[in-house]
Motif scaffolding. Structure first.
Motif, PDB file in Angstrom:
ATOM      1  N   ARG A 178       0.831  -1.206   0.000  1.00 12.96           N
ATOM      2  CA  ARG A 178       0.000   0.000   0.000  1.00 12.96           C
ATOM      3  C   ARG A 178       0.863   1.252   0.000  1.00 12.96           C
ATOM      4  O   ARG A 178       0.603   2.197  -0.759  1.00 12.96           O
ATOM      5  CB  ARG A 178      -0.915  -0.012   1.229  1.00 12.96           C
ATOM      6  N   THR A 301      -5.898  -2.697   2.936  1.00 17.18           N
ATOM      7  CA  THR A 301      -4.578  -2.382   2.396  1.00 17.18           C
ATOM      8  C   THR A 301      -4.570  -2.469   0.875  1.00 17.18           C
ATOM      9  O   THR A 301      -3.801  -1.754   0.219  1.00 17.18           O
ATOM     10  CB  THR A 301      -3.522  -3.342   2.965  1.00 17.18           C
ATOM     11  N   VAL A 305      -5.530   0.902  -2.432  1.00 11.60           N
ATOM     12  CA  VAL A 305      -4.755   1.016  -3.664  1.00 11.60           C
ATOM     13  C   VAL A 305      -5.674   1.007  -4.878  1.00 11.60           C
ATOM     14  O   VAL A 305      -5.564   1.839  -5.784  1.00 11.60           O
ATOM     15  CB  VAL A 305      -3.720  -0.126  -3.757  1.00 11.60           C
TER      16      VAL A 305
END
Length: 704
Positions: A178, A301, A305
């Motif tokens: 991330r 996480t 993104v």
């Protein structure tokens, strides 16, 4: 006789009840963990950035659930709010083109469309248009990951997110993924630096003081190619613009290595060959596909993104079942172009394919063809870098001994021809995505054995590889390599991204007429495979993988392409000066290889060649970044070879150009290990290196 007839009705009733129970489909919504833990939170919908539309407009992708089947889009300032739109079962997904420019949007999921909906969840997303994706003037990064299996089965058969010490360390790697994707700087210790690149390392301001005596002790036995560079720095890659999925982003057969009678997380039963768990009810398998994608997408996480970066993801066997296409039962006997209708295989495949199309392929730039086995390859571009992503599952067929069909091979050739027709139009570097590694596989003797003797999953794994001796997969790879050589002669530089093998690796691939001729770099390959996987916590499994990794590093498995494909500098010579070349010799040189949880990144600059990064999770919880700087101008691979006192050629230890260590900021007491530790994955022991030096091994010199 009379006594027997008395019990016969009861026996018939019991038999009918058992039969009915056996045929009744499992109607549960899901078996996946329901409670939040670590970075896992299964409540709510999903929203991701999709690759821009053909006319360059931003797109987003949304996924609801049976409990949240409606969504709407709005701007944070409230200027724009769309009406609610219904997400249709069975997958509750949709893509939406954004017709207006706005840096951030909110997507609200709801149980119903009333003013006071009983349950709503809001998610943020940052759309990306073509102008930003293709902008050529600034450096950028492309991330690669695959083999994401974050679940396991507990002692009592209950499904769990990977937990305990291994689970926490696994989360650490996802946190680094991330941070790299979002451009967050990471405190890092430069542990190793190749001498030829040492001058380019300017020490950054020290984050902490280092003891000089400790430094000398740490580096005293390190090979002479390396000099200590033990300063602390901030590791910060350029902003990421794209994520590549190298295959197995979800597991329809998660936990396939665990012997559980009724596995709670898989759609398959495992005996000699995987069979669909729901044979009589394709709707149940479809429901399993939907919930698998829903719960695999519940890790913040990763969702952080995907809400900012578009994804181009290829599928591999576990998006369907382990070894799909390599077992031999997938297609009808005597009619190998038609899916098998036995035991529900065709229905399970079609449900898995629809799931991939709706949850992964829809995020990319491709258009699906018609038919069950139409290839799903994709052409894409990021910055000035063009890419081609292969589909190596839709047409995988061990009965026909093929990895892909002729239509996909022709599509790749046409793509190469367009590059060669105008090589100056874009950047020199290109990306080619293959779910299985081009140049990394089992040793030849191991492959021969595994063709005839089955060791659990090893047999279909072997048939899956490009170098399978059972299938003629290598013939198709040779055809692809010919196109790679054509590209290199035009100074186009292939960067290969692959997955599949639960291992991280970077290879430098050379080609020449023979070992005495000048060689050139053909391509670089980065294997990013294993962002999360329970099996990499088992010592036996890791030892087996390390055996094959070490064996391949020592043998380096030269192989030839049967037609003469001379290096570019040979073409400029007069015919009488050219080296006789009946075939092209390819030599992969491993720069790093390790069975550890990992992900990869490629850093593209505006002028310098690309830099390859392989992030490997260490046993103590730190993450190491192994860095290889691409160098397309080298003409001899002396840095891959050593020469024994008797003149024989050997292969030297894997040597990346830099190694950065990122100590954990969350796990107390986690530090970076000694760079010469025997536990450092992918690196030969310093004792072996020192032994080679003492025995008179030296850099290999080419023959005159």
């Amino acid at each position: 006789m009379q006594k027997t007839s008395r019990y016969l009705p009861s026996f018939v009733l019991l038999l009918s009840m058992l039969t009915a129970h056996a045929q009744k489909p499992d109607t549960r919504d899901t078996w996946f963990p329901a409670l939040p833990t670590m970075d896992y939170n299964p409540s709510g919908g999903q929203v991701r950035v999709a690759y821009p539309s053909a006319d360059g407009k931003p797109r987003i992708w949304v996924k609801g659930s049976p409990d949240l089947p409606y969504f709407r889009i709005e701007t944070p300032d409230g200027v724009f709010t769309s009406p609610f739109r219904r997400l249709e079962p069975p997958f509750f997904t949709a893509t939406q083109t954004i017709a207006f420019a706005h840096p951030q949007l909110w997507v609200t999921f709801a149980r119903d469309t009333t003013e006071k909906a009983t349950w709503t969840v809001a998610k943020a997303v940052w759309p990306m248009g073509r102008e930003k994706l293709l902008e050529p003037a600034t450096p950028f990064t492309v991330l690669a990951y695959g083999c994401f299996e974050p679940f396991k089965v507990g002692k009592d058969g209950e499904p769990l997110v990977l937990n305990g010490d291994f689970g926490e360390r696994n989360r650490e790697l996802r946190e680094v993924f991330r941070a790299v994707a979002l451009g967050e700087g990471q405190a890092a210790r430069v542990q190793q630096a190749s001498r030829r690149y040492r001058a380019s390392l300017e020490p950054a301001p020290h984050v902490g003081k280092l003891n000089e005596a400790d430094i000398r002790a740490n580096y005293a036995t390190w090979p002479t190619d390396y000099e200590p560079a033990p300063h602390l720095t901030m590791l910060s890659l350029p902003p990421a613009r794209l994520v590549i999925g190298t295959g197995d982003q979800v597991y329809m057969d998660t936990g396939y290595d665990k012997k559980v009678k009724k596995h709670p997380l898989t759609g398959w039963n495992f005996n000699n060959r995987p069979k669909p768990r729901w044979r009589a009810d394709s709707i149940a398998f479809e429901r399993h596909v939907e919930s698998t994608y829903r719960f695999y997408g519940a890790f913040s996480t990763l969702s952080d993104v995907f809400a900012r970066l578009p994804t181009v993801g290829v599928w591999d066997d576990h998006e369907i079942r382990d070894g799909w296409g390599s077992h031999g039962d997938e297609y009808q006997d005597g009619n190998p172009t038609h899916l098998s209708s036995a035991e529900g295989l065709a229905g399970a495949y079609r449900a898995a394919r629809r799931g991939y199309l709706q949850h992964q392929f829809a995020l990319g730039p491709g258009s699906p063809g018609t038919g069950d086995t139409a290839p799903l390859h994709q052409e894409f571009q990021v910055g000035p870098v063009r890419g081609f992503a292969f589909d190596l599952r839709s047409q995988r067929n061990t009965q026909l001994q093929q990895v892909m069909g002729e239509d996909q091979m022709k599509a790749f050739e046409e793509w190469v021809n367009r590059l060669l027709a105008n090589p100056e139009a874009h950047g020199r570097e290109i990306m080619i995505v293959s779910s299985m590694p081009f140049f990394k596989s089992y040793k030849g003797s191991s492959r021969t054995l595994l063709n005839v003797v089955s060791f659990g999953e090893s047999k279909d794994d072997n048939r899956d590889g490009w170098e399978s001796g059972f299938n003629r997969n290598h013939v198709q790879r040779q055809a692809l390599v010919k196109h790679l050589v054509r590209l290199r002669k035009a100074d186009i530089r292939p960067l290969l991204l692959s997955g599949d093998i639960h291992e991280g690796a970077i290879s430098e691939v050379w080609y020449s007429c023979d070992k005495s001729a000048d060689a050139q770099v053909l391509a670089y390959e980065i294997v990013a495979s294993g962002l999360s996987h329970a099996s990499l916590d088992r010592r036996k499994f890791k030892d087996d993988l390390q055996f094959f990794a070490d064996a391949q590093r020592r043998s380096q498995a030269d192989f030839s392409v049967p037609e003469p494909l001379r290096p570019a500098d040979q073409q400029a010579l007069q015919p009488q000066e050219r080296v006789s070349c009946d075939s092209t010799l390819l030599q992969p040189c491993l720069r790093i290889s390790a069975p550890a949880l990992n992900f990869g990144a490629i850093e593209f600059g505006t002028e310098a060649s690309a830099t390859l990064h392989l992030f490997l999770l260490q046993r103590e919880g730190a993450v190491k970044d192994y860095v290889v700087q691409t160098n397309w101008g080298k003409t001899w691979f002396a840095d891959c070879h050593l020469q024994s006192p008797k003149g024989n050629m050997g292969f030297r230890p894997s040597l990346p150009d830099f190694v950065y260590c990122l100590p954990s900021v969350r796990l107390p007491g986690t530090t970076c290990p000694d760079p010469v530790s025997k536990d450092t994955p992918g690196m030969e022991s310093p004792q072996k290196q020192q032994h080679q030096q003492n025995e008179g091994w030296r850099p290999f010199k080419k023959k005159k």
